[in-house]
Scaffold this active site. Structure first.
Site, mmCIF file in Angstrom:
data_model
loop_
_atom_site.group_PDB
_atom_site.id
_atom_site.type_symbol
_atom_site.label_atom_id
_atom_site.label_comp_id
_atom_site.label_asym_id
_atom_site.label_seq_id
_atom_site.Cartn_x
_atom_site.Cartn_y
_atom_site.Cartn_z
ATOM 1 N N LYS A 151 65.434 24.820 26.816
ATOM 2 C CA LYS A 151 66.304 23.893 26.085
ATOM 3 C C LYS A 151 65.789 23.584 24.684
ATOM 4 O O LYS A 151 66.565 23.234 23.795
ATOM 5 C CB LYS A 151 66.482 22.607 26.887
ATOM 6 C CG LYS A 151 67.261 22.821 28.179
ATOM 7 C CD LYS A 151 67.585 21.516 28.861
ATOM 8 C CE LYS A 151 68.400 21.783 30.111
ATOM 9 N NZ LYS A 151 69.076 20.602 30.623
ATOM 10 N N GLU A 169 63.522 13.220 24.590
ATOM 11 C CA GLU A 169 64.652 12.950 23.691
ATOM 12 C C GLU A 169 64.887 11.460 23.647
ATOM 13 O O GLU A 169 64.560 10.739 24.589
ATOM 14 C CB GLU A 169 65.940 13.590 24.259
ATOM 15 C CG GLU A 169 66.147 15.004 23.873
ATOM 16 C CD GLU A 169 67.425 15.588 24.471
ATOM 17 O OE1 GLU A 169 68.152 14.881 25.192
ATOM 18 O OE2 GLU A 169 67.678 16.763 24.201
ATOM 19 N N ARG A 187 77.103 30.892 31.156
ATOM 20 C CA ARG A 187 77.793 31.291 32.406
ATOM 21 C C ARG A 187 79.177 30.662 32.422
ATOM 22 O O ARG A 187 79.491 29.847 31.564
ATOM 23 C CB ARG A 187 76.996 30.763 33.598
ATOM 24 C CG ARG A 187 76.816 29.239 33.507
ATOM 25 C CD ARG A 187 76.231 28.641 34.750
ATOM 26 N NE ARG A 187 75.714 27.299 34.541
ATOM 27 C CZ ARG A 187 76.397 26.188 34.662
ATOM 28 N NH1 ARG A 187 77.674 26.237 34.966
ATOM 29 N NH2 ARG A 187 75.850 25.008 34.473
HETATM 30 P P1 ADP Z 1 78.789 22.788 35.000
HETATM 31 O O1 ADP Z 1 77.635 22.735 34.040
HETATM 32 O O2 ADP Z 1 79.353 24.127 35.251
HETATM 33 O O3 ADP Z 1 79.774 21.785 34.716
HETATM 34 P P2 ADP Z 1 76.962 21.727 36.882
HETATM 35 O O4 ADP Z 1 75.983 21.458 35.819
HETATM 36 O O5 ADP Z 1 77.386 20.604 37.738
HETATM 37 O O6 ADP Z 1 78.252 22.418 36.375
HETATM 38 O O7 ADP Z 1 76.374 22.897 37.760
HETATM 39 C C1 ADP Z 1 77.173 23.729 38.520
HETATM 40 C C2 ADP Z 1 76.559 23.986 39.844
HETATM 41 O O8 ADP Z 1 75.368 24.699 39.682
HETATM 42 C C3 ADP Z 1 76.206 22.754 40.614
HETATM 43 O O9 ADP Z 1 76.406 23.077 41.953
HETATM 44 C C4 ADP Z 1 74.736 22.552 40.310
HETATM 45 O O10 ADP Z 1 74.113 21.900 41.387
HETATM 46 C C5 ADP Z 1 74.268 23.972 40.160
HETATM 47 N N1 ADP Z 1 73.227 24.184 39.147
HETATM 48 C C6 ADP Z 1 73.357 24.157 37.819
HETATM 49 N N2 ADP Z 1 72.212 24.471 37.196
HETATM 50 C C7 ADP Z 1 71.320 24.715 38.173
HETATM 51 C C8 ADP Z 1 69.944 25.102 38.187
HETATM 52 N N3 ADP Z 1 69.235 25.332 37.078
HETATM 53 N N4 ADP Z 1 69.348 25.240 39.384
HETATM 54 C C9 ADP Z 1 70.041 25.041 40.509
HETATM 55 N N5 ADP Z 1 71.332 24.696 40.564
HETATM 56 C C10 ADP Z 1 71.960 24.528 39.413
HETATM 57 P P1 ADP Z 2 71.744 19.845 32.863
HETATM 58 O O1 ADP Z 2 71.075 21.075 32.356
HETATM 59 O O2 ADP Z 2 71.160 19.361 34.128
HETATM 60 O O3 ADP Z 2 73.223 19.990 32.846
HETATM 61 P P2 ADP Z 2 72.008 18.262 30.458
HETATM 62 O O4 ADP Z 2 70.962 18.248 29.410
HETATM 63 O O5 ADP Z 2 73.238 19.035 30.177
HETATM 64 O O6 ADP Z 2 71.366 18.713 31.804
HETATM 65 O O7 ADP Z 2 72.426 16.767 30.757
HETATM 66 C C1 ADP Z 2 73.284 16.414 31.818
HETATM 67 C C2 ADP Z 2 73.787 15.000 31.608
HETATM 68 O O8 ADP Z 2 72.674 14.089 31.513
HETATM 69 C C3 ADP Z 2 74.554 14.787 30.311
HETATM 70 O O9 ADP Z 2 75.918 15.126 30.420
HETATM 71 C C4 ADP Z 2 74.350 13.303 30.098
HETATM 72 O O10 ADP Z 2 75.180 12.555 30.924
HETATM 73 C C5 ADP Z 2 72.915 13.089 30.553
HETATM 74 N N1 ADP Z 2 71.967 13.215 29.413
HETATM 75 C C6 ADP Z 2 71.298 14.316 29.023
HETATM 76 N N2 ADP Z 2 70.550 14.077 27.922
HETATM 77 C C7 ADP Z 2 70.733 12.772 27.608
HETATM 78 C C8 ADP Z 2 70.245 11.897 26.572
HETATM 79 N N3 ADP Z 2 69.397 12.310 25.641
HETATM 80 N N4 ADP Z 2 70.675 10.614 26.585
HETATM 81 C C9 ADP Z 2 71.532 10.171 27.521
HETATM 82 N N5 ADP Z 2 72.030 10.928 28.507
HETATM 83 C C10 ADP Z 2 71.645 12.215 28.567
#
Ligand code: ADP
Ligand code: ADP
Ligand code: MG
Length: 497
Positions: free
Chosen positions: A117, A201, A291
């Site tokens: 990231k 962050e 993806r």
């Molecule tokens: P999207 O980003 O597509 O909106 P999510 O972040 O909720 O969806 O992730 C989609 C699915 O993949 C969920 O079932 C989540 O638990 C799984 N998932 C996403 N990233 C990972 C990861 N790095 N390792 C394991 N499961 C993941």
């Molecule tokens: P993932 O890889 O698990 O999807 P993300 O970085 O996309 O993780 O973050 C998932 C969610 O977590 C975001 O949609 C937001 O709700 C929360 N989040 C992530 N980073 C921050 C931040 N710096 N401050 C507040 N909320 C955050």
């Protein structure tokens, strides 16, 4: 070239979704399944199936050697990884490439790059996208963490550098809890993602989650397919997603262009999503998911483009079917993630036999699922059992469609979050689009569920009242200025029903 056969390295609704797209393209489909999924719909639908045997997710859907062995045995030209599981695993993508087959997604080096990231944030900065303030590299020690936290100011969020799925994120409000959160996050990162590196962050309080869908081909073309808003979340996981977002169209155009620049700089091929957080008129780049995304159908509903079909075409080496100026957006779409979980008990996942499924229909209603009556939901997979997607010519109409479709949707035998969705869409905040990622934490879920119950009871008692009146042959008097409120309208709908 055209693809002849595709192996789908996934399960559940997304495996079914991919099979449908393959069929539209005349592609032979190959499913893989663990013994828990013997009766799953993707197994019934695919042209051919290979068993992964029994065992944990690690031993089945995440078992790279086993999947590669099946890939080798099968005549598949390509692998579609779906979302979750191995979809963002660069090692898997690389092994597929090495086997001479096509991985339906970006190149393994790109997946590897974006899986970090910090690297993703740095490349976003290069094209002029603002990022969430924070560390510019991994944070290795508590002392370093303390210094960065002081520089950017509390509250902060410690995040797994290689995390995903809403896991590996820890909010810290003051230095008192910094050490335990820092060490805890490192441990979770190591356990779930195999890498303990974390970064820091600024914690953005109650932001909105906005994202841009894009897709690139092998000829250097990249287009974006507009924006989505995914602010209704629980435990950092999306629950309701919609397209377009509330943002001004000029801002979206500009953002979309920058995202395409970023993808072009990377030599990005296939579908991807750039995620942003929005707060007080500021947008901050968050990450790129290399993806197909769970919520891709809302984009399909407003653009009329089948994203999975486009993924298959691009993977086969065809140019994109559309140029940027051929993309237009119509109306508003909303997706509800239907999870087998108990909203009254901290969303505890549910398993067990489904006794009845009634799927809503009518125009502009879509339900992507893999469940059916008598199907037993196994207990160690994700709780997502279906996605209800509705379209309306504007957001108000889409909410109306959602209200009716959610009412029709019936899943018996296991608890689901259907009522929670029904309750959410009746809140003032949701209807006025005053939502943020903190929405479900700020409101009292039990209270909105209870209000929804009251609303139903009020509607039923009005039906009884009407029934009594009609028995007496009296035409009910219509008030001159009917007060338009939620209960009255819902009662009227109930009467009509
Ligand atoms: P999207 O980003 O597509 O909106 P999510 O972040 O909720 O969806 O992730 C989609 C699915 O993949 C969920 O079932 C989540 O638990 C799984 N998932 C996403 N990233 C990972 C990861 N790095 N390792 C394991 N499961 C993941
Ligand atoms: P993932 O890889 O698990 O999807 P993300 O970085 O996309 O993780 O973050 C998932 C969610 O977590 C975001 O949609 C937001 O709700 C929360 N989040 C992530 N980073 C921050 C931040 N710096 N401050 C507040 N909320 C955050
Ligand atoms: Mg994310």
């Amino acid at each position: 070239m055209t693809l002849q056969s595709v192996l789908i390295a996934n399960r559940g609704e997304i495996a079914v979704r991919i099979i449908r797209a393959c069929r539209l393209q005349g592609i032979y489909t190959i499913a893989i399944f663990s013994s828990d999924d013997t009766h799953s719909l993707h197994v019934k639908m695919a042209d051919e199936c290979f068993s992964l045997g029994s065992g944990s997710v690690q031993e089945t859907y995440l078992n790279i050697p086993k999947i590669l062995e099946i890939l080798d045995k099968s005549n598949a030209d390509a692998v579609h990884p779906g979302y979750g599981f191995l979809s963002e695993n660069a090692e898997f993508a690389k092994a597929v490439e090495a086997s001479g087959k096509i991985f339906i997604g970006p190149k393994s080096e790109i997946i590897d790059y974006l899986g970090d990231k910090i690297k993703a944030k740095n490349i976003a900065r290069e094209v002029g996208l603002p990022v969430v303030p924070g560390s510019t590299g991994f944070v290795h020690t508590f002392e370093e963490a303390k210094q960065i936290a002081e520089d950017i100011g509390y509250p902060i969020i410690i995040k797994s550098a290689f995390g995903g799925g809403g896991r590996g994120m820890e909010r810290v409000n003051s230095v008192h809890t910094l050490r335990s959160a820092f060490e805890g996050c490192q441990a979770i990162s190591e356990q779930f993602f195999g890498r303990k590196e974390v970064f820091i962050e600024k914690f953005i309080k109650n932001p909105r989650h906005i994202e841009i869908q894009f897709i690139g081909d092998h000829f250097g073309n990249v287009i974006h397919l507009g924006d989505r808003e995914c602010s209704i979340q629980r435990s950092n996981q999306k629950l309701i997603e919609e397209a377009p977002s509330f943002l001004d169209r000029n801002i979206v155009d500009e953002l979309g262009e920058k995202v395409c620049d970023l993808a072009k700089n990377l030599g990005y091929v296939n579908a991807g999503t750039a995620e942003f957080l929005w707060k007080d008129n500021h947008l901050y780049f968050n990450e790129i998911n290399p993806r197909i995304q769970v919520e891709h159908p809302v984009t399909e509903m407003i653009t009329g483009i089948d994203l999975v079909v486009e993924q298959l075409k691009v993977a086969a080496g065809e140019p994109l079917s559309y140029k940027q100026d051929e993309i237009s957006f119509q109306g508003h779409a909303i997706e509800f993630r239907i999870n087998a979980e108990d909203p009254y008990a901290q969303n505890l996942p549910q398993s067990g036999k489904i006794t009845q499924v009634i799927i809503p229909g009518g125009s502009n209603v879509r339900f992507d699922t893999f469940i059916y009556p008598q199907y037993s939901i196994p207990n160690h997979f994700d709780s997502l059992v279906g996605k209800l997607i509705v379209w309306g010519k504007n957001r108000e109409q889409a909410i109306l469609m959602a209200r009716n479709a959610l009412k029709e949707l019936t899943i018996s035998g296991v608890k689901t979050n259907i009522e929670l969705h029904q309750a959410i869409i009746e809140t003032r905040e949701y209807q006025q689009w005053l939502i943020s990622t903190g929405f479900l934490n700020q409101i009292n879920i039990t209270k909105i569920l209870r209000n929804y119950e009251y609303m139903k009871i009020a509607a039923i008692s009005q039906v009884f009242e009407l029934f009594n009146i009609s028995q007496q042959n009296i035409v009910p008097e219509v008030p001159k200025n009917p007060i338009r409120n939620m209960w009255r309208e819902s009662a009227r709908r109930e009467q009509v029903r």
